[in-house]
Design a protein around this motif. Structure first.
Motif, PDB file in Angstrom:
ATOM      1  N   THR A 190       0.808  -1.292   0.026  1.00 15.87           N
ATOM      2  CA  THR A 190       0.025  -0.028   0.015  1.00 15.87           C
ATOM      3  C   THR A 190       1.047   0.999  -0.030  1.00 15.87           C
ATOM      4  O   THR A 190       0.484   2.361  -0.607  1.00 15.87           O
ATOM      5  CB  THR A 190      -1.004  -0.007   1.361  1.00 15.87           C
ATOM      6  N   ALA A 191       2.130   1.092   0.591  1.00 12.99           N
ATOM      7  CA  ALA A 191       2.887   2.589   0.641  1.00 12.99           C
ATOM      8  C   ALA A 191       3.406   2.799  -0.825  1.00 12.99           C
ATOM      9  O   ALA A 191       3.529   3.879  -1.282  1.00 12.99           O
ATOM     10  CB  ALA A 191       4.060   2.025   1.644  1.00 12.99           C
ATOM     11  N   LEU A 192       3.914   1.820  -1.291  1.00  7.17           N
ATOM     12  CA  LEU A 192       4.432   1.994  -2.810  1.00  7.17           C
ATOM     13  C   LEU A 192       3.356   2.379  -3.755  1.00  7.17           C
ATOM     14  O   LEU A 192       3.645   3.069  -4.597  1.00  7.17           O
ATOM     15  CB  LEU A 192       5.188   0.598  -3.272  1.00  7.17           C
ATOM     16  N   ALA A 193       2.068   1.722  -3.817  1.00  3.47           N
ATOM     17  CA  ALA A 193       1.104   1.901  -4.419  1.00  3.47           C
ATOM     18  C   ALA A 193       0.180   2.958  -4.239  1.00  3.47           C
ATOM     19  O   ALA A 193      -0.435   3.607  -5.059  1.00  3.47           O
ATOM     20  CB  ALA A 193       0.052   0.789  -4.867  1.00  3.47           C
ATOM     21  N   ARG A 194       0.386   3.611  -2.802  1.00  2.86           N
ATOM     22  CA  ARG A 194      -0.245   4.898  -2.514  1.00  2.86           C
ATOM     23  C   ARG A 194      -1.873   4.554  -2.478  1.00  2.86           C
ATOM     24  O   ARG A 194      -2.652   5.395  -3.038  1.00  2.86           O
ATOM     25  CB  ARG A 194       0.237   6.064  -3.198  1.00  2.86           C
ATOM     26  N   ILE A 195      -1.983   3.385  -1.989  1.00  6.10           N
ATOM     27  CA  ILE A 195      -3.661   3.035  -1.984  1.00  6.10           C
ATOM     28  C   ILE A 195      -4.183   2.545  -0.485  1.00  6.10           C
ATOM     29  O   ILE A 195      -3.260   2.492   0.473  1.00  6.10           O
ATOM     30  CB  ILE A 195      -3.874   1.650  -2.791  1.00  6.10           C
ATOM     31  N   GLU A 196      -5.255   2.579  -0.187  1.00  3.32           N
ATOM     32  CA  GLU A 196      -5.951   2.118   1.175  1.00  3.32           C
ATOM     33  C   GLU A 196      -5.952   0.690   1.039  1.00  3.32           C
ATOM     34  O   GLU A 196      -5.790  -0.095   0.181  1.00  3.32           O
ATOM     35  CB  GLU A 196      -7.268   2.619   1.291  1.00  3.32           C
ATOM     36  N   ASN A 197      -5.905   0.114   2.274  1.00  6.90           N
ATOM     37  CA  ASN A 197      -5.905  -1.268   2.580  1.00  6.90           C
ATOM     38  C   ASN A 197      -6.961  -1.930   1.786  1.00  6.90           C
ATOM     39  O   ASN A 197      -6.637  -3.013   1.217  1.00  6.90           O
ATOM     40  CB  ASN A 197      -6.193  -1.558   3.917  1.00  6.90           C
ATOM     41  N   GLY A 198      -8.197  -1.411   1.503  1.00  7.04           N
ATOM     42  CA  GLY A 198      -9.264  -2.147   0.727  1.00  7.04           C
ATOM     43  C   GLY A 198      -8.860  -2.402  -0.494  1.00  7.04           C
ATOM     44  O   GLY A 198      -9.577  -3.557  -1.263  1.00  7.04           O
ATOM     45  N   ALA A 199      -7.925  -1.864  -1.333  1.00  4.77           N
ATOM     46  CA  ALA A 199      -7.725  -1.939  -2.682  1.00  4.77           C
ATOM     47  C   ALA A 199      -6.979  -3.267  -2.683  1.00  4.77           C
ATOM     48  O   ALA A 199      -6.543  -3.724  -3.735  1.00  4.77           O
ATOM     49  CB  ALA A 199      -6.637  -0.959  -3.099  1.00  4.77           C
ATOM     50  N   LEU A 200      -6.560  -4.137  -1.561  1.00  2.00           N
ATOM     51  CA  LEU A 200      -5.755  -5.143  -1.864  1.00  2.00           C
ATOM     52  C   LEU A 200      -6.866  -6.421  -1.511  1.00  2.00           C
ATOM     53  O   LEU A 200      -6.262  -7.740  -1.624  1.00  2.00           O
ATOM     54  CB  LEU A 200      -4.879  -5.445  -0.625  1.00  2.00           C
ATOM     55  N   VAL A 201      -7.970  -5.950  -1.229  1.00  2.00           N
ATOM     56  CA  VAL A 201      -9.199  -7.290  -1.317  1.00  2.00           C
ATOM     57  C   VAL A 201      -9.260  -8.094  -2.627  1.00  2.00           C
ATOM     58  O   VAL A 201      -9.288  -9.193  -2.731  1.00  2.00           O
ATOM     59  CB  VAL A 201     -10.289  -6.760  -0.650  1.00  2.00           C
ATOM     60  N   ASP A 202      -9.330  -7.107  -3.644  1.00  2.00           N
ATOM     61  CA  ASP A 202      -9.611  -7.451  -4.979  1.00  2.00           C
ATOM     62  C   ASP A 202      -9.272  -6.315  -5.985  1.00  2.00           C
ATOM     63  O   ASP A 202      -9.738  -5.898  -6.400  1.00  2.00           O
ATOM     64  CB  ASP A 202     -11.040  -7.911  -5.240  1.00  2.00           C
ATOM     65  N   GLY A 203      -7.868  -6.471  -6.260  1.00  2.00           N
ATOM     66  CA  GLY A 203      -7.157  -5.400  -6.898  1.00  2.00           C
ATOM     67  C   GLY A 203      -5.824  -5.938  -7.457  1.00  2.00           C
ATOM     68  O   GLY A 203      -5.535  -6.893  -7.297  1.00  2.00           O
ATOM     69  N   PRO A 204      -5.230  -5.177  -8.395  1.00  2.00           N
ATOM     70  CA  PRO A 204      -3.977  -5.447  -8.902  1.00  2.00           C
ATOM     71  C   PRO A 204      -3.060  -5.817  -7.794  1.00  2.00           C
ATOM     72  O   PRO A 204      -2.058  -6.529  -8.213  1.00  2.00           O
ATOM     73  CB  PRO A 204      -3.481  -3.970  -9.747  1.00  2.00           C
ATOM     74  N   GLY A 205      -2.686  -5.033  -6.801  1.00  2.00           N
ATOM     75  CA  GLY A 205      -2.010  -5.349  -5.915  1.00  2.00           C
ATOM     76  C   GLY A 205      -2.243  -6.707  -4.627  1.00  2.00           C
ATOM     77  O   GLY A 205      -1.421  -7.235  -4.072  1.00  2.00           O
TER      78      GLY A 205
END
Length: 295
Positions: A190-205
């Protein structure tokens, strides 16, 4: 219980503020936050609406005897915390920090039982004298080697009496590795992509986070701790979903131009097993830190 909280940043202020509802608390931190608390008290907002008046100082006081020291500094400041607390008569110490190895550093310096702990309460410091609880979670604590102890029971009872959701656990080594898997999967990504935690539930990261967690589980097993790949990945998904709107601690550090805890998280994993994803994430965050003179 007399409690000394060393590291009154976001989490330390929240933990200390809520403990102060039922215990005598001294917060050790930095100005201007500490000065504001000393002058007007600490406001805990968000999930709570509390104002408390703990003692607030910028260095461990000379008369620092306490029943419990709660250590909440960043992992790279653990050694300094251990030195600062070494001459303080303590009945127990509890680490509520990210990363691995903190308890061992504290135990080398302190003449008291050192407990391991995890805390999933969300904390955000909005300004001097204020901390916001962004989500109610759980404090889990126990002997760092596993098993049970009367010290852990007493500290657990102190947190429980202050209104924390508290569990005293006999399997802290496994819980610490599972927490490390969560942090390895979520923080650097999330730090490198500058995204919130929820973006890791179903996303490119998502795949990168899951791979980092699986590598952490392998490192845990090689260290003699039974943590399956499936359990590690499920923990990352569970926490990412539960904290979907949150900004991870490492994302906050990068956003605010501060040194991160990468060495004690992804770097720790990469040093202990074949972990190309963790090694890459650690290298990228270290490169960002170096470019800003933080290393």
């Amino acid at each position: 219980m007399d409690v000394l909280v060393f590291g009154a940043g976001s989490l330390g202020s929240l933990v200390g503020g809520l403990l102060a509802r039922d215990h005598s608390v001294t917060l050790v931190g930095r100005d201007p936050h500490i000065g504001a608390i000393a002058a007007d008290g600490l406001a805990v907002t968000g999930a709570f609406d509390v104002r408390v008046t703990p003692d607030a100082v910028t260095a461990v006081p000379e008369d620092c005897a306490a029943d419990l020291a709660v250590v909440t500094v960043k992992a790279h400041d653990t050694e300094a915390a251990a030195v600062a607390l070494a001459d303080c008569p303590l009945d127990a110490a509890l680490s509520l920090q990210n990363g691995m190895g903190n308890e061992a550093l504290l135990a080398e310096a302190l003449d008291c039982p050192v407990l391991a702990g995890t805390c999933t309460y969300g904390a955000l410091r909005d300004g001097p004298g204020t901390v916001t609880c962004t989500g109610v979670g759980e404090v889990v604590l126990g002997p760092r080697e596993g098993g049970t102890s009367t010290t852990a029971d007493a500290v657990g009872a102190a947190f429980d009496s202050a209104g924390f959701e508290t569990t005293v656990a006999a399997d802290m080594p496994r819980r610490l590795w599972e927490k490390l898997a969560v942090n390895a999967g979520i923080n650097a990504t999330t730090a490198l992509a500058r995204i919130e935690n929820g973006a890791l539930v179903d996303g490119p990261g998502t795949d990168a986070a899951a791979a980092a967690a699986r590598e952490t589980a392998r490192a845990a097993r090689e260290a003699g701790v039974d943590l399956t790949d499936e359990a590690a990945v499920a923990a990352v998904e569970r926490v990412a979903r539960a904290t979907a709107a949150n900004t991870s601690s490492m994302h906050q550090d990068v956003r605010d131009g501060r040194r991160t805890e990468i060495d004690a998280i992804n770097g720790y994993v990469a040093d202990r097993t074949d972990a190309p994803v963790n090694r890459t994430l650690a290298a990228l965050v270290r490169a960002w830190e170096a470019g800003r003179g933080l290393r």
